[in-house]
Write an enzyme that holds these catalytic residues in place. Structure first.
Site, PDB file in Angstrom:
ATOM      1  N   PRO A  59      23.753 -37.827  90.259  1.00  0.00           N
ATOM      2  CA  PRO A  59      22.313 -37.819  90.550  1.00  0.00           C
ATOM      3  C   PRO A  59      21.550 -36.960  89.554  1.00  0.00           C
ATOM      4  CG  PRO A  59      23.490 -36.382  92.074  1.00  0.00           C
ATOM      5  CD  PRO A  59      24.532 -37.104  91.276  1.00  0.00           C
ATOM      6  N   ASP A  60      20.297 -37.357  89.277  1.00  0.00           N
ATOM      7  CA  ASP A  60      19.463 -36.471  88.472  1.00  0.00           C
ATOM      8  C   ASP A  60      18.954 -35.346  89.381  1.00  0.00           C
ATOM      9  OD1 ASP A  60      17.425 -37.541  90.001  1.00  0.00           O
ATOM     10  OD2 ASP A  60      16.521 -38.683  88.381  1.00  0.00           O
ATOM     11  N   PHE A  61      18.033 -34.558  88.898  1.00  0.00           N
ATOM     12  CA  PHE A  61      17.616 -33.393  89.672  1.00  0.00           C
ATOM     13  C   PHE A  61      16.384 -33.649  90.535  1.00  0.00           C
ATOM     14  CE2 PHE A  61      20.306 -31.639  86.453  1.00  0.00           C
ATOM     15  CZ  PHE A  61      20.924 -30.562  87.060  1.00  0.00           C
ATOM     16  N   ARG A  62      15.425 -34.407  90.032  1.00  0.00           N
ATOM     17  CA  ARG A  62      14.105 -34.401  90.660  1.00  0.00           C
ATOM     18  C   ARG A  62      13.666 -35.702  91.332  1.00  0.00           C
ATOM     19  NH1 ARG A  62      14.062 -31.008  86.394  1.00  0.00           N
ATOM     20  NH2 ARG A  62      13.225 -28.934  86.752  1.00  0.00           N
TER      21      ARG A  62
ATOM     22  N   ASN B  84      22.479 -32.114  79.858  1.00  0.00           N
ATOM     23  CA  ASN B  84      23.472 -32.369  80.898  1.00  0.00           C
ATOM     24  C   ASN B  84      24.639 -31.386  80.841  1.00  0.00           C
ATOM     25  OD1 ASN B  84      21.920 -34.543  81.710  1.00  0.00           O
ATOM     26  ND2 ASN B  84      22.965 -35.949  80.338  1.00  0.00           N
TER      27      ASN B  84
ATOM     28  N   ASP C  27      27.455 -32.250  82.676  1.00  0.00           N
ATOM     29  CA  ASP C  27      28.549 -33.040  83.261  1.00  0.00           C
ATOM     30  C   ASP C  27      29.697 -33.302  82.294  1.00  0.00           C
ATOM     31  OD1 ASP C  27      27.568 -35.249  81.639  1.00  0.00           O
ATOM     32  OD2 ASP C  27      26.072 -35.608  83.195  1.00  0.00           O
TER      33      ASP C  27
ATOM     34  N   HIS D 298      21.917 -26.759  77.971  1.00  0.00           N
ATOM     35  CA  HIS D 298      21.964 -26.081  79.265  1.00  0.00           C
ATOM     36  C   HIS D 298      23.383 -25.685  79.647  1.00  0.00           C
ATOM     37  CE1 HIS D 298      17.797 -27.909  80.424  1.00  0.00           C
ATOM     38  NE2 HIS D 298      17.730 -26.985  79.484  1.00  0.00           N
TER      39      HIS D 298
END
Length: 275
Positions: A35-38, A111, A113, A130
């Site tokens: 899933p993305d964040f927002r 990302n 991941d 990040h």
């Protein structure tokens, strides 16, 4: 004369690009099931009630982490790249093709991941702005280790402790939390933006600074192509003459783009071979 995605595809098919910079966000990993964040309803921040945190962003807040690291490590157990829960998708392999053709100058990714690495993109070509699970650091003494060294403890729901004698510190994956500086590598490679002859921006909201601002540092005549579900950032109100927007489902758009270039069979063979 850059006006459309077809014009950009022609540049690639005729090998007119040498230094492609890719700027990517969570949207390139959603086809892999992450899933993305927002995104309302499905985004990571909307689904963190199980972690019993005071507010969604606390799970990546360094001050909260020092008080209560368990929520982050519970999430890390799901996201740890080498577990095989998630695999690279078509978009990651498109970037791999760029690398194999000698076109990829650098990929900047938000990302954590690790799917870029799993797709075979060399770490030297990556700026993981990040952070990454590939390495980890003791928050007390600064001792560094390989990310896999702490994986078993995370999977056993235990806090990873520093292995240095007499250090009682806890080891944290090198993910950039709110309140921490971005990796030095991010700033060191920003000169890439002056060498780039095309920028591909994929699956990012262009809201988080300083990451979002790097696309504005490229030369004015360099084409910037946005592959995204929505029109974001400077593409909304401050477009340059050679900006191109490919709006909509990023996976479908990327597949059409690859077809336009003529790489469809190559990328299909690469995916079969890699997966």
């Amino acid at each position: 004369n850059i006006k459309s995605l077809q014009d950009i595809a022609k540049i690639f098919s005729e090998n007119q690009v040498k230094n492609v910079v890719v700027v990517a966000g969570a949207g390139i990993s959603t086809p892999s099931g992450i899933p993305d964040f927002r995104t309302p309803g499905t985004g990571l921040y909307d689904n963190l009630q199980q972690y019993q945190i005071p507010y969604p962003e606390a799970i990546f807040d360094i001050d909260y982490f020092h008080r209560n690291p368990k929520p982050f490590f519970t999430l890390a157990k799901e996201l740890f790249p080498s577990l095989g829960n998630y695999r690279p998708n078509y978009i990651h392999y498109f970037v791999r093709i760029l690398h194999e053709k000698g076109m990829l100058l650098r990929m900047y990714t938000q990302n954590i991941d690790g799917l870029e690495r799993l797709a075979g993109i060399p770490p030297s070509k990556l700026v993981e702005a990040h952070g990454t699970f590939a390495t980890a650091t003791c928050i007390l003494c600064g001792h560094k280790c390989d990310g896999d060294d702490i994986k078993d403890r995370i999977l056993d729901d235990k806090l990873p402790k520093c292995k240095k004698t007499s250090c009682p510190g806890m080891v944290k994956p090198d993910i950039v939390f709110f309140g921490e500086d971005l990796p030095r590598k991010f700033y060191y490679h920003l000169k890439d933006m002056l060498q780039a002859d095309i920028i591909l921006i994929m699956g990012t909201s262009l809201e988080v600074q300083p990451f979002a601002g790097i696309i504005d540092s490229v030369r004015w005549q360099v084409p910037r192509i946005l592959f995204n579900r929505d029109i974001v950032g400077p593409f909304r109100h401050q477009r340059r003459s050679k900006d191109v927007v490919a709006e909509g489902d990023i996976l479908e758009t990327m597949q059409k783009f690859v077809d336009m270039i003529g790489w469809k069979e190559e990328i299909k063979e690469l995916i079969v071979k890699s997966e």
